[in-house]
Design a protein around this motif. Structure first.
Motif, PDB file in Angstrom:
ATOM      1  N   PRO A  26       0.819  -1.217   0.000  1.00 24.86           N
ATOM      2  CA  PRO A  26       0.000   0.000   0.000  1.00 24.86           C
ATOM      3  C   PRO A  26       0.855   1.270   0.000  1.00 24.86           C
ATOM      4  CG  PRO A  26      -0.144  -1.153   2.120  1.00 24.86           C
ATOM      5  CD  PRO A  26       0.654  -2.034   1.213  1.00 24.86           C
ATOM      6  N   ALA A  27       0.304   2.334  -0.548  1.00 19.61           N
ATOM      7  CA  ALA A  27       1.013   3.625  -0.590  1.00 19.61           C
ATOM      8  C   ALA A  27      -0.011   4.752  -0.579  1.00 19.61           C
ATOM      9  CB  ALA A  27       1.870   3.714  -1.853  1.00 19.61           C
ATOM     10  N   ILE A  28       0.437   5.950  -0.154  1.00 20.55           N
ATOM     11  CA  ILE A  28      -0.467   7.106  -0.080  1.00 20.55           C
ATOM     12  C   ILE A  28       0.119   8.247  -0.908  1.00 20.55           C
ATOM     13  CG2 ILE A  28      -1.517   8.846   1.451  1.00 20.55           C
ATOM     14  CD1 ILE A  28      -1.060   6.915   3.759  1.00 20.55           C
ATOM     15  N   ALA A  29      -0.714   8.838  -1.772  1.00 21.98           N
ATOM     16  CA  ALA A  29      -0.275  10.012  -2.540  1.00 21.98           C
ATOM     17  C   ALA A  29      -1.385  11.054  -2.547  1.00 21.98           C
ATOM     18  CB  ALA A  29       0.074   9.608  -3.971  1.00 21.98           C
ATOM     19  N   ALA A  30      -0.966  12.314  -2.636  1.00 19.64           N
ATOM     20  CA  ALA A  30      -1.943  13.416  -2.719  1.00 19.64           C
ATOM     21  C   ALA A  30      -1.618  14.268  -3.938  1.00 19.64           C
ATOM     22  CB  ALA A  30      -1.866  14.265  -1.456  1.00 19.64           C
ATOM     23  N   SER A  31      -2.656  14.797  -4.585  1.00 21.46           N
ATOM     24  CA  SER A  31      -2.429  15.647  -5.758  1.00 21.46           C
ATOM     25  C   SER A  31      -1.944  17.030  -5.308  1.00 21.46           C
ATOM     26  CB  SER A  31      -3.712  15.769  -6.575  1.00 21.46           C
ATOM     27  OG  SER A  31      -4.699  16.419  -5.819  1.00 21.46           O
ATOM     28  N   VAL A  32      -1.266  17.716  -6.238  1.00 19.91           N
ATOM     29  CA  VAL A  32      -0.802  19.085  -5.978  1.00 19.91           C
ATOM     30  C   VAL A  32      -1.388  19.968  -7.076  1.00 19.91           C
ATOM     31  CG1 VAL A  32       1.197  20.573  -5.627  1.00 19.91           C
ATOM     32  CG2 VAL A  32       1.352  18.165  -5.028  1.00 19.91           C
ATOM     33  N   ASN A  33      -2.402  20.731  -6.714  1.00 16.39           N
ATOM     34  CA  ASN A  33      -3.154  21.469  -7.732  1.00 16.39           C
ATOM     35  C   ASN A  33      -2.299  22.486  -8.480  1.00 16.39           C
ATOM     36  OD1 ASN A  33      -5.488  22.163  -9.186  1.00 16.39           O
ATOM     37  ND2 ASN A  33      -5.885  23.894  -7.834  1.00 16.39           N
TER      38      ASN A  33
END
Ligand SMILES: Nc1ncnc2c1ncn2[C@@H]1O[C@H](COP(=O)(O)OP(=O)(O)O)[C@@H](O)[C@H]1O
Ligand SMILES: C[C@@](O)(CCOP(=O)(O)O)CC(=O)O
Ligand SMILES: [Mg+2]
Length: 415
Positions: A26-33
């Motif tokens: 598993p991994a976690i990523a967030a977008s950068v607008n």
């Protein structure tokens, strides 16, 4: 769909789990607008050509109908039937068209384009694809996924695959973009996990896990907390393809040692997801601890670089926060999660040292926000005199975001 078409997709920050994500952890990523790629598709005067104008990487290339006709229809059909794997017959058919670009940085971008175009646009000609990005390229912030997503959405629309509701992209359309942008990522870096294209497609943040059968488990995190962080780009160039290949080689040589490290990274992501679901003053230190461990494990598998260690040791010596590389590493970016008691003066000193002594670039940016978007043709036509010059080589990044950034620019982007 008629031309022009304008699409956009965000970059991302991987909080936990780069590299191990490729091995089904598993991994976690967030977008950068604010770090987005934009793609403009227009008609060309010459109805016989397909043109790429990617000034960020110095690529301006035209293919003529005669060359493109060598891509046999059967391989097109086979590729679209097997959108999870690259099709060897189509790869072989594309090879002669890509030959002039061999050995260059431009090769993979052109390959990604040609592959998606051949599969999804059939024999349409007389069209130009122009790409500009406000995100650094090859820096660990997912520019390859954002260009793949922009292309999948644009060629999906141009090829008539995405026609439904004009006011919203449906779940099925987003799934289509995610699936085809994963293929685009494969063209650019071989064995992607799929986390980058998922977050660039759906936006916000995701807890992602690739399954052994190549399916993916995707949990959307809609209210991603604003983590106090500084993002730093070392500007040291590197290639995700090379770094991912290096980890694969290491596993082959040292499986008993590397497999548990990758598993531990997966554990970090799972623990991190629990903390992020309820981030508050009392558990920020726990998050920082996981960040430090994840960076150490990434260093142990060869994903760091002396230039990234500069950021880590400065944040450690100033006791300002916890630093971890993000993306494939080997250069590119790291983020520093700031301690609760980090003073504004120290934060400024930290950024200033990195910028003036090392010529790094620092960003203070929010995480989360919209995924892929497109602008309806009428809206593009009304604003074409503003939009077209932004795709020139000389156009600067702040003008690009000021004029186009979803949520800021005033344009009526469709999500
Ligand atoms: N704006 C862009 N224009 C042209 N090609 C791009 C652009 N952004 C990304 N690419 C493609 O993606 C590649 C970089 O991908 P990668 O090594 O995965 O780094 P990252 O995804 O971290 O930026 C480039 O070499 C190029 O092929
Ligand atoms: C190393 C990896 O986990 C992330 C790569 O991200 P980037 O291309 O460096 O932005 C690869 C992947 O998950 O596809
Ligand atoms: Mg990439």
């Amino acid at each position: 769909m008629s031309l022009p078409i304008l699409t956009s997709a965000p970059g991302k920050v991987i909080i936990f789990g780069e590299h191990s994500a490729v091995f089904n952890e598993p991994a976690i990523a967030a977008s950068v607008n604010s770090l987005r790629t934009y793609l403009l598709v227009t008609e060309t005067e010459d109805s016989d050509i397909v043109e790429l104008d990617f000034p960020d990487i110095g690529l301006d290339h035209k293919w003529h109908a005669k060359e493109l006709s060598q891509i046999a229809a059967p391989s097109r059909i086979a590729a679209s039937e097997h959108s999870k794997n690259l099709n060897p017959a189509l790869n072989a058919a594309l090879e002669p068209l890509l030959k002039p670009l061999h050995g260059s940085l431009q090769y993979h971008a052109a390959y990604c384009f040609l592959y998606l175009y051949s599969c999804l646009c059939g024999s349409r000609r007389g069209v130009k694809f122009s790409v500009k990005s406000s995100s650094p390229i090859g820096a660990g912030l997912g520019s390859s996924a954002s260009i793949s997503v922009c292309l999948a959405l644009a060629v999906g629309k141009f090829g008539g695959h995405l026609n439904s509701e004009p006011e919203k992209l449906s779940k099925q359309e987003l799934d289509f973009v995610n699936e085809w942008s994963f293929i685009g990522e494969k063209c650019i870096h071989g064995t992607p996990s799929g986390i980058d294209n998922a977050v660039a497609t759906y936006g916000n943040a995701v807890l992602f896990q690739r399954q052994p059968n190549a399916e993916t488990k995707l949990e959307h995190i809609l209210n991603f907390p604003q983590i106090p962080m500084i993002l730093t780009n070392t500007k040291i160039p590197r290639s995700t393809k090379v770094l991912v290949g290096g980890v694969q080689d290491l596993i082959t040589r040292q499986p008993e040692i590397i497999s548990p490290i990758l598993k531990a990274m997966g554990q970090l992501a799972s623990r991190g997801a629990k903390i992020l679901a309820d981030l508050n003053e009392s558990n920020l230190a726990d998050l920082c601890e996981l960040v430090r461990i994840n960076h150490g494990l990434l260093t142990s598998i060869g994903a760091s670089h002396p230039g990234l260690e500069v950021i880590k040791s400065l944040s450690d010596s100033m006791s300002i926060g916890s630093t971890k590389l993000t993306g494939a590493g080997g250069g590119g970016c790291a983020f520093t999660i700031l301690n609760q008691d980090a003073s504004l003066k120290d934060i400024e000193k930290f950024k200033n040292t990195l910028e003036t002594q090392y010529n790094y670039q620092t960003y203070t940016t929010g995480l989360g926000g919209p995924g892929c978007v497109f602008l309806p043709s009428e809206e593009i036509q009304q604003n074409i005199s503003v939009i077209e010059p932004l795709f020139k080589k000389s156009a600067n990044v702040s003008d690009l975001n000021a004029a186009l950034l979803p949520g800021i620019s005033g344009l009526k982007w469709v999500h």
